[in-house]
Write a protein that holds these residues in place. Structure first.
Motif, mmCIF file in Angstrom:
data_model
loop_
_atom_site.group_PDB
_atom_site.id
_atom_site.type_symbol
_atom_site.label_atom_id
_atom_site.label_comp_id
_atom_site.label_asym_id
_atom_site.label_seq_id
_atom_site.Cartn_x
_atom_site.Cartn_y
_atom_site.Cartn_z
ATOM 1 N N LEU A 1 0.872 -1.350 0.013
ATOM 2 C CA LEU A 1 0.029 0.049 -0.033
ATOM 3 C C LEU A 1 0.915 1.220 -0.065
ATOM 4 O O LEU A 1 0.722 2.075 -0.778
ATOM 5 N N ILE A 2 1.863 1.197 0.972
ATOM 6 C CA ILE A 2 2.838 2.327 0.781
ATOM 7 C C ILE A 2 3.466 2.483 -0.367
ATOM 8 O O ILE A 2 3.631 3.637 -1.095
ATOM 9 N N HIS A 3 3.784 1.390 -1.087
ATOM 10 C CA HIS A 3 4.591 1.569 -2.275
ATOM 11 C C HIS A 3 3.768 2.286 -3.416
ATOM 12 O O HIS A 3 4.236 3.377 -4.085
ATOM 13 N N VAL A 4 2.525 1.811 -3.442
ATOM 14 C CA VAL A 4 1.426 2.491 -4.375
ATOM 15 C C VAL A 4 1.424 3.993 -4.044
ATOM 16 O O VAL A 4 1.423 4.756 -5.134
ATOM 17 N N MET A 5 1.274 4.347 -2.943
ATOM 18 C CA MET A 5 1.341 5.540 -2.587
ATOM 19 C C MET A 5 2.488 6.622 -2.915
ATOM 20 O O MET A 5 2.487 7.760 -3.120
ATOM 21 N N LEU A 6 3.586 5.776 -2.552
ATOM 22 C CA LEU A 6 4.770 6.594 -2.852
ATOM 23 C C LEU A 6 5.350 6.530 -4.432
ATOM 24 O O LEU A 6 5.956 7.416 -4.945
ATOM 25 N N HIS A 7 4.951 5.487 -5.119
ATOM 26 C CA HIS A 7 5.332 5.359 -6.417
ATOM 27 C C HIS A 7 4.709 5.222 -7.638
ATOM 28 O O HIS A 7 4.937 5.246 -8.612
ATOM 29 N N GLU A 8 3.172 5.193 -7.263
ATOM 30 C CA GLU A 8 2.359 5.132 -8.447
ATOM 31 C C GLU A 8 1.223 6.365 -8.034
ATOM 32 O O GLU A 8 0.831 7.063 -9.539
ATOM 33 N N ALA A 9 0.935 6.741 -6.954
ATOM 34 C CA ALA A 9 0.060 7.900 -6.867
ATOM 35 C C ALA A 9 0.903 9.326 -7.193
ATOM 36 O O ALA A 9 2.200 9.203 -6.915
ATOM 37 N N PRO A 10 0.204 10.293 -7.708
ATOM 38 C CA PRO A 10 1.100 11.567 -7.753
ATOM 39 C C PRO A 10 1.448 12.033 -6.346
ATOM 40 O O PRO A 10 0.533 11.943 -5.189
ATOM 41 N N ARG A 11 2.285 12.944 -6.088
ATOM 42 C CA ARG A 11 2.709 13.317 -4.863
ATOM 43 C C ARG A 11 1.683 14.159 -4.254
ATOM 44 O O ARG A 11 1.515 14.295 -3.123
ATOM 45 N N SER A 12 0.786 14.866 -5.280
ATOM 46 C CA SER A 12 -0.112 15.916 -4.499
ATOM 47 C C SER A 12 -1.228 15.168 -3.912
ATOM 48 O O SER A 12 -2.157 15.440 -3.161
ATOM 49 N N ALA A 13 -1.212 13.862 -3.973
ATOM 50 C CA ALA A 13 -2.379 13.074 -3.200
ATOM 51 C C ALA A 13 -1.840 12.781 -1.857
ATOM 52 O O ALA A 13 -2.938 12.754 -0.964
ATOM 53 N N LEU A 14 -0.491 13.072 -1.658
ATOM 54 C CA LEU A 14 -0.158 13.063 -0.186
ATOM 55 C C LEU A 14 -0.237 14.498 0.702
ATOM 56 O O LEU A 14 -0.357 15.273 -0.027
ATOM 57 N N ASP A 15 -0.131 14.340 1.988
ATOM 58 C CA ASP A 15 -0.341 15.546 2.621
ATOM 59 C C ASP A 15 1.236 16.104 2.813
ATOM 60 O O ASP A 15 1.852 15.789 3.983
ATOM 61 N N LEU A 16 1.958 16.729 2.005
ATOM 62 C CA LEU A 16 3.099 17.164 1.759
ATOM 63 C C LEU A 16 3.508 17.847 3.059
ATOM 64 O O LEU A 16 4.857 17.903 3.849
ATOM 65 N N ASP A 17 2.530 18.863 3.315
ATOM 66 C CA ASP A 17 2.841 19.839 4.495
ATOM 67 C C ASP A 17 2.856 19.288 5.622
ATOM 68 O O ASP A 17 4.094 19.272 6.453
ATOM 69 N N PHE A 18 1.923 18.351 5.972
ATOM 70 C CA PHE A 18 2.116 17.554 7.012
ATOM 71 C C PHE A 18 3.635 16.604 7.116
ATOM 72 O O PHE A 18 4.133 16.806 8.417
ATOM 73 N N LEU A 19 3.875 16.184 6.206
ATOM 74 C CA LEU A 19 5.119 15.443 6.133
ATOM 75 C C LEU A 19 6.371 16.259 6.492
ATOM 76 O O LEU A 19 7.339 15.652 7.289
ATOM 77 N N ALA A 20 6.238 17.496 5.876
ATOM 78 C CA ALA A 20 7.400 18.216 5.789
ATOM 79 C C ALA A 20 7.544 18.990 7.239
ATOM 80 O O ALA A 20 8.866 19.118 7.880
ATOM 81 N N ARG A 21 6.485 19.312 7.821
ATOM 82 C CA ARG A 21 6.600 20.091 8.966
ATOM 83 C C ARG A 21 6.147 19.417 10.573
ATOM 84 O O ARG A 21 6.591 19.712 11.359
ATOM 85 N N ARG A 22 5.521 18.281 10.285
ATOM 86 C CA ARG A 22 5.065 17.682 11.303
ATOM 87 C C ARG A 22 5.623 16.230 11.686
ATOM 88 O O ARG A 22 5.346 15.334 12.660
ATOM 89 N N THR A 23 6.547 15.751 10.650
ATOM 90 C CA THR A 23 7.124 14.616 10.880
ATOM 91 C C THR A 23 8.824 14.669 10.660
ATOM 92 O O THR A 23 9.190 16.022 10.440
ATOM 93 N N ARG B 1 14.990 8.997 1.407
ATOM 94 C CA ARG B 1 15.285 7.275 2.030
ATOM 95 C C ARG B 1 14.329 6.099 1.811
ATOM 96 O O ARG B 1 14.497 5.116 1.313
ATOM 97 N N MET B 2 13.029 6.883 2.464
ATOM 98 C CA MET B 2 11.797 5.965 2.394
ATOM 99 C C MET B 2 11.652 5.581 1.074
ATOM 100 O O MET B 2 11.328 4.484 0.737
ATOM 101 N N VAL B 3 11.230 6.545 0.121
ATOM 102 C CA VAL B 3 10.767 6.358 -1.275
ATOM 103 C C VAL B 3 11.667 5.300 -2.026
ATOM 104 O O VAL B 3 11.163 4.391 -2.377
ATOM 105 N N GLN B 4 12.815 5.305 -1.599
ATOM 106 C CA GLN B 4 13.924 4.401 -2.264
ATOM 107 C C GLN B 4 13.531 2.965 -1.793
ATOM 108 O O GLN B 4 13.800 2.122 -2.367
ATOM 109 N N HIS B 5 13.528 2.726 -0.338
ATOM 110 C CA HIS B 5 13.500 1.646 0.560
ATOM 111 C C HIS B 5 12.227 1.159 0.031
ATOM 112 O O HIS B 5 12.088 -0.211 -0.068
ATOM 113 N N MET B 6 11.096 1.678 -0.396
ATOM 114 C CA MET B 6 9.883 1.166 -0.545
ATOM 115 C C MET B 6 9.829 0.699 -2.064
ATOM 116 O O MET B 6 8.725 0.086 -2.599
#
Ligand SMILES: Nc1nc2c(c(=O)[nH]1)N[C@H]1C(S)=C(S)[C@@H](COP(=O)(O)OP(=O)(O)OC[C@H]3O[C@@H](n4cnc5c(=O)[nH]c(N)nc54)[C@H](O)[C@@H]3O)O[C@H]1N2
Ligand SMILES: Nc1nc2c(c(=O)[nH]1)N[C@H]1C(S)=C(S)[C@@H](COP(=O)(O)OP(=O)(O)OC[C@H]3O[C@@H](n4cnc5c(=O)[nH]c(N)nc54)[C@H](O)[C@@H]3O)O[C@H]1N2
Ligand code: SF4
Ligand SMILES: [Mo]
Length: 909
Positions: free
Chosen positions: A248-270, A344-349
Motif C-alpha cells: 500500500l505504501i509502495h502504491v502511494m509513494l511510487h504510483e500515486a501523484p505526490r499531490s495526493a499526499l499531505d506534503l505539508d504535514f510530512l514536511a512540518r510535522r514529521t 530514503r523511504m521512497v527508495q526503500h519502498m
C-alpha cells in the motif's frame, strides 16, 4: 431492615474485559441480585449509551455460581501436579492469613531479593490490567512491601497488542491505536476483530459509523464476525500483513501523484525532511548537534527548529555537518551528502510492489491497488474540521491492527507501516484518522496529552531503558530482564508486565549466559489470570508451576492455575465488593468519551460464604506483616486510585492504625469528588453508592494529539527510526561486552527503515526443529476472540456458554469446507490437530469463510479443572504452541500461531 420483598436498583460498573469499563444497574429483590440492566442515568455521558454487553449479563450467574470457592482453603497433598488432587480443605481466614503472613515475614527476615537479585515475592494479574479495577487497595500493600516481580506472564502483552503498545506509545502516545470511528470514512482493519473484541462501546461506535457509510475492509485469514459485517473481506495468508501494508505504501509513494499526499504535514510535522548521512544517521549541526533540514527558502541547511524555514521534503543536499552514531561516535564530519528521510523511504519502498506482495500474502494485485487508491481518495487531504472551536485537519481514513498482526516477528514492521500510512496523508492524531487511546509507559501515566513532552531532536521524549555503557542494566531487577533487553519497554509501573514475560518461565530451567540464574519465587500471588490455559506451551508451563514453592491464589472457582496453589482465598466478586475507579476521557479499546470522572463498584449483595473484599484482605496482610504505616501512606499517595491529598482538600488517613474498608473508600470518594469539582464538593461513600458515578466534560479536541504537537513545536518520529537504530547498536554492544549473543537475531529488528521479510518463517523453522516440515504440517492454526467470553475469565457461566454456542465456531475448530471434503471430514467430525510434540482433539466446524491453509480455534478453552468449562470438549491452541527464543521478537513478544497437521479421528479418545 429492608423488607425482603423490597426491590432496589444498584448502580455499578463492569470491567470484565479491557474494552470497558461500562456502567450498569443491578436489580436486587429481597437481597438477591436478579437482573442486570443498562444504567440509563449514564446514557448521556457513556459512549455506549449506558449499556453493557452480554458478558455483564453473566454477572448474576457469576455471583451465584454453585462452583465458587467460598471459604479459604489449603492444600493437603504436598505433591503438586496436574494429575495430583490438591486435596484442598476449608480453613478459617485466620489460619489462611497466618500461613501467608508467616511466609511473608520469613521472606522479609531473609531479604526481599534472593541470591540472583530477583524479588522473592512475585505477583501475576491477568487480562490487560482489568484486575486492578477489582483488587481494591491490594496495590497499596504491594507498594508497602517493596520489590515484587510482576513479570511472570500469562499471555497478556507478549501475545496481545505488544508491538503496538511499545511503538504506538513511542510514536504517538498510543498504547492502543484506534480509528477515530465517529468521523472515519474508510478503515483498513488487519485482523482487528472489533465486533468481538471492541466491547459495547466499540461495537456501538462501529455500527453507527457503518450505518453512516464508513467502509471497513477486513483483512484476515478467516472471516470473523467483524469480517462478516464489513464491506469487504480480504483473506490474506497468516503473518503476511507487513507485505500487504508495504505494498500500500509502495502504491502511494511510487504510483500515486505526490499531490495526493499531505506534503505539508510530512514536511512540518514529521522527521521526513531530516537529512540522513552516508552512515544512516541524521546529519547534525556541528555546534548545536541538532538534526539538519534543507531550507528551500534560504537554499541552505538549517537546524530542524529554525523559525520560518520551508523544509525540503525530498532530495539530496551537500551540507557541512557532523554525523553521530551509537554511543556518540562521530561517524563523519565535514561536507557530507544528506538525503531527506523521506527520500530514503521512497527508495526503500521501491521494491515492495503489489506484484511482489501478492506472491507473499496471497492478496490479488488488483485488490491491493484498489485498497490503496480508495484510502487515498477518502483521505480528504487539505480539508479541515472545526472541533471545540479549533480548526483541525480532517482525514477520515485509518488502519487498525489486531492481535496476531501486532506482536511477534513482523509486529514492528506492521506497526511502522500502519503509522507511515497515516503520516503520508496527514491522518495521524487528527479527526477521522488513526489516533491513540491512552498511555501506560510515558509519564504522567494516563495523561496522554500531558505526556507529550519535548525530547531530543524535535521529537517527543520517551524514557527508553538506557543502552549507554554507564547506565545499561547488566543485572536485571526481575526475571524477564525487560530493562536489560527491551529499551522500548521503559521502566514504569506497567513495564514489568510488558517485558518478555515468557522468559520468566523459560529461564527457570535454563538461564542464558550473562543473566543471573532465574529462580523460583518464594511466594507467588495469582489473581484473575490463568496462565496454565492462556499462555503458550501450557503443558510444560503447568509442570513448572507445580514446582513453585508457595502459591497464594485469589480464587473464584478452582482452575488450572490455582490447582497448583497452596492457599486459596475466596475474594468477594464483582457484585459483592467495593472500589472507585476513573472513567471517561480516552481509553482503549474504543472508549472515547466527552466526559471524565469516577464510577463506584459496590456490594450489590452481601458476599457469599466467607468471600472477603480485597481491601479487607490487603489491610489484614499489611497489619500481619507490620506494614500498616507504609500501606496507609501508599493509599494516601494514590494507590487506591486517587491521591487523598489534592489541590483543594486533604482526606489523608492516619498512618498509625489499620483503616476500616469503608473509611478508606469514603476518603477516596471525597478526594475524587473534590478533584472533579475543583474543591466545590466532597461527596462521601454514601452519595456515591446512591449515584454510582459523577463526571465532568472532557473536551473532544483532547482526543487528538496533533494540537499538542503543534503547540509544543514537536514532530512525529516517523518515518525514519534513526534513534532506534542507534539504540539497537548500543544494546548489541552492551550484550556482546557481557558475552551475550543469544539476542542477536532480535537486534536485527532495530532498523531505521524496516525491511519486509518472511515473518512466518520462524514458526516453520520451529516446526522443522521438532521434526516436522511445511508439507507434513500444512495448516496454520490461529485464534480469535469470542464476543461472549472475556478470555477464559467467564467460562464457568452456563448462560454465557448457551449464548456463545449459538455463534459459529464455538463448538470446535473452524476449517474450510472444501478442504474438509477433500479430507473426508464432515461437520462435527472428530479431528486431531498436532505438532510433532503435542496433539489436541475436537470437532470440525466447516465454513467457507476461512482460507484453505488455515484452521481457527476460537478463544481459550481446553480447561481440565475449571468446573463446567472442563466438560466443553473444545480444544485450545495453547497446548500446541511453544515458548522459544527464536519465536520472540526484539520487543520481547511472540504470536498465537502454530503450524500443524490435521487428521480425522473415528472418535475423540
Ligand atoms: N488460545 C488463546 N489464548 C490466549 C488468547 C487467545 O486469543 N487465544 N489471548 C491472549 C491474550 S491477548 C490475553 S490478554 C490473555 C489473557 O489471559 P489471562 O489474563 O490469563 O485471563 P483469563 O484466562 O481470563 O483468566 C482469568 C482467571 O480469573 C478467574 N476469575 C474470573 N473472575 C474472577 C474473580 O472475580 N475473582 C477471582 N479471584 N478470579 C476470577 C477465572 O476463573 C480465570 O481462571 O490470554 C492470552 N491467551
Ligand atoms: N469479548 C472480548 N473482548 C475482548 C477480549 C476478550 O477476551 N473478549 N480481550 C481483549 C484483549 S486482551 C485483546 S488483546 C483484544 C484482542 O482483540 P483482537 O485483536 O481484535 O482480537 P482477536 O479476535 O483475538 O484477533 C484475531 C483476529 O485476527 C485474525 N488473525 C489471526 N492471524 C492473523 C494474521 O496473521 N493476519 C491478520 N490480518 N489477521 C489475523 C483472526 O482471524 C481474528 O479475526 O480483545 C480485547 N477485547
Ligand atoms: S465490554 Fe467488557 S467491560 Fe464492557 S460490559 Fe462487556 S465485559 Fe463488561
Ligand atoms: Mo490481550
Amino acid at each position: 431492615m429492608t423488607p425482603v420483598s423490597a426491590t432496589r436498583r444498584v448502580p455499578t460498573y463492569c470491567y470484565q474485559c479491557v474494552a470497558g469499563p461500562d456502567l450498569l444497574t443491578v436489580k436486587v429483590q429481597g437481597g438477591v441480585a436478579t437482573e442486570v440492566e443498562p444504567n440509563f442515568c449514564a446514557a448521556a455521558v457513556h459512549p455506549g449509551g449506558g449499556k453493557v454487553c452480554v458478558k455483564a449479563f453473566g454477572l448474576i450467574q457469576k455471583t451465584y455460581n454453585p462452583n465458587r470457592v467460598l471459604t479459604p482453603m489449603k492444600r493437603t497433598n504436598p505433591r503438586k501436579g496436574r494429575k495430583e488432587d490438591p486435596g484442598f480443605v476449608p480453613i478459617s481466614w485466620d489460619e489462611a492469613l497466618t500461613l501467608i503472613a508467616d511466609k511473608l515475614n520469613a521472606i522479609r527476615a531473609t531479604g526481599l531479593t534472593d541470591e540472583s537479585g530477583y524479588p522473592r515475592v512475585a505477583a501475576s494479574f491477568g487480562g490487560g490490567g482489568t484486575p486492578q479495577s477489582y483488587m481494591g487497595t491490594f496495590p497499596a500493600f504491594l507498594a508497602a512491601w517493596g520489590a515484587v516481580d510482576f513479570g511472570f506472564g500469562s499471555g497478556q502483552g507478549v501475545k496481545c497488542y505488544h508491538s503496538e503498545h511499545l511503538y504506538g506509545e513511542y510514536w504517538h502516545r498510543a498504547f492502543i491505536v484506534s480509528a477515530d470511528t465517529p468521523l472515519c470514512n474508510y478503515l483498513i482493519s488487519c485482523g482487528s476483530n472489533i465486533e468481538a473484541s471492541g466491547g459495547v462501546v466499540g461495537i456501538w461506535r462501529h455500527s453507527r459509523a457503518r450505518a453512516r457509510g464508513m467502509k471497513r475492509v477486513q483483512v484476515e485469514p478467516h472471516l470473523s464476525v467483524t469480517g462478516a459485517c464489513s464491506a469487504q473481506w480480504v483473506p490474506l495468508k497468516p503473518k503476511t500483513d507487513a507485505a500487504f501494508l508495504f505494498a500500500l505504501i509502495h502504491v502511494m509513494l511510487h504510483e500515486a501523484p505526490r499531490s495526493a499526499l499531505d506534503l505539508d504535514f510530512l514536511a512540518r510535522r514529521t522527521g521526513s525532511p531530516y537529512l540522513v548521512g552516508p552512515n544512516g544517521c541524521f546529519l547534525r549541526d556541528r555546534i548545536s548537534r541538532k538534526p539538519l533540514v534543507w531550507d528551500e527558502a534560504s537554499a541552505s541547511a538549517c537546524p530542524h527548529d529554525t523559525p520560518g524555514i520551508r523544509e525540503a521534503l525530498e532530495g539530496g543536499y551537500e551540507v557541512d555537518a557532523i554525523e553521530i552514531g551509537a554511543d556518540g561516535d562521530v561517524l563523519a564530519e565535514g561536507l557530507l551528502l544528506g538525503q531527506t528521510a523521506f527520500t530514503r523511504m521512497v527508495q526503500h519502498m521501491a521494491s515492495y510492489t503489489p506484484e511482489w506482495a501478492a506472491s507473499v500474502c496471497d492478496v490479488p494485485v488488483a485488490t491491493i491497488r484498489q485498497v490503496a487508491d480508495e484510502y487515498l481518495a477518502e483521505a480528504c487531504v487539505g480539508q479541515t474540521i472545526e472541533i471545540d472551536g479549533k480548526t483541525l485537519p480532517f482525514r477520515p481514513v485509518a488502519v487498525t491492527l489486531g492481535k496476531t498482526v501486532n506482536n511477534g516477528w513482523g509486529g514492528y514492521e506492521c506497526c511502522w507501516a500502519r503509522t507511515v500510512l497515516a503520516t503520508l496523508v496527514g491522518a495521524l492524531e487528527v479527526p477521522g484518522g488513526t489516533i491513540g487511546t491512552t498511555v501506560r509507559l510515558a509519564r504522567p501515566m494516563s495523561q496522554r496529552l500531558e505526556s507529550a513532552r519535548p525530547g531530543a531532536d524535535g521529537f517527543m521524549h520517551f524514557a527508553l531503558n538506557p543502552t549507554d555503557k554507564e547506565h545499561w542494566s547488566a543485572r536485571p531487577n526481575i526475571r524477564n530482564a525487560y530493562r536489560t533487553l527491551v529499551p522500548l519497554a521503559s521502566d514504569g509501573p506497567w513495564s514489568q508486565a510488558l517485558g518478555p514475560t515468557h522468559f520468566s518461565w523459560m529461564f527457570l530451567d535454563a538461564t542464558p549466559t550473562g543473566l543471573p540464574r532465574v529462580t523460583f519465587p518464594d511466594l507467588w500471588f495469582v489473581y484473575r489470570t490463568n496462565p496454565a490455559i492462556s499462555f503458550w506451551e501450557t503443558g510444560a508451563l503447568a509442570d513448572k508451576m507445580a514446582r513453585f514453592p508457595f502459591v497464594v491464589a485469589f480464587a473464584y472457582t478452582q482452575d488450572e492455575t490455582n490447582h497448583f496453589a497452596d492457599v486459596l482465598l475466596p475474594d468477594a466478586v464483582d457484585l459483592e465488593s467495593l472500589q472507585l475507579i476513573r472513567i471517561g476521557g480516552t481509553k482503549y479499546v474504543e472508549q472515547f468519551w466527552d466526559h471524565q470522572g469516577f464510577a463506584l463498584r459496590q456490594p450489590v449483595v452481601a458476599p457469599r460464604g466467607e468471600a472477603r473484599d480485597f481491601t479487607e484482605v490487603a489491610t489484614e496482610l499489611a497489619a500481619r506483616t507490620g506494614l500498616t504505616e507504609g500501606y496507609v501512606r501508599a493509599i494516601n499517595k494514590g494507590a487506591g486510585g486517587v491521591p487523598l491529598k489534592g489541590a483543594h482538600a486533604d482526606f489523608s488517613l492516619p498512618t498509625d492504625r489499620a483503616p476500616e474498608r469503608d473509611a478508606v473508600w469514603d476518603a477516596i470518594c471525597r478526594a475524587a469528588s473534590s478533584e472533579l469539582s475543583d474543591g466545590a464538593e466532597q461527596h462521601g461513600l454514601d452519595w456515591w453508592k446512591e449515584h454510582g458515578l459523577a463526571t465532568r466534560p472532557f473536551p473532544r479536541s483532547d482526543w487528538y494529539l496533533y494540537p499538542t504537537m503543534v503547540e509544543r513545536g514537536l514532530r512525529f518520529e516517523l518515518p525514519y527510526q534513526e534513534r532506534l537504530a542507534r539504540v539497537g547498536i548500543e544494546l548489541g554492544r552492551r550484550l556482546h561486552e557481557n558475552g551475550m549473543h543469544w539476542w542477536d537475531e532480535q537486534l536485527k529488528e532495530y532498523q531505521a527503515l524496516p525491511a519486509c521479510k518472511d515473518f512466518a518463517a520462524p514458526w516453520v523453522a520451529a516446526l522443522e526443529k521438532d521434526g516436522g516440515c511445511g508439507e507434513s504440517h500444512p495448516f496454520w492454526l490461529i485464534t480469535a476472540r469470542s464476543m461472549q467470553y472475556a478470555w477464559g475469565g467467564n467460562v464457568g457461566m452456563q448462560m454465557i456458554k448457551e449464548v456463545a454456542d449459538n455463534i459459529a465456531g464455538h463448538r470446535g475448530v473452524i476449517m474450510n469446507g472444501s478442504v474438509a471434503a477433500e479430507l473426508g471430514i464432515a461437520d462435527g467430525d472428530a479431528i486431531e490437530i498436532s505438532t510433532p510434540r503435542a496433539r489436541i482433539t475436537g470437532r470440525a466446524v466447516l465454513r467457507q469463510g476461512i482460507r484453505p491453509d488455515t484452521l481457527l480455534a476460537i478463544g481459550q478453552f481446553g480447561h481440565w479443572a475449571t468446573p463446567l468449562a472442563k466438560d466443553f470438549g473444545v480444544p485450545n491452541m495453547n497446548a500446541l504452541t511453544t515458548m522459544r527464543m527464536e519465536l520472540t521478537d526484539a520487543t520481547g513478544s511472540g504470536a498465537d500461531l502454530v503450524r500443524v497437521k490435521l487428521q480425522r479421528l473415528k472418535e475423540i479418545a
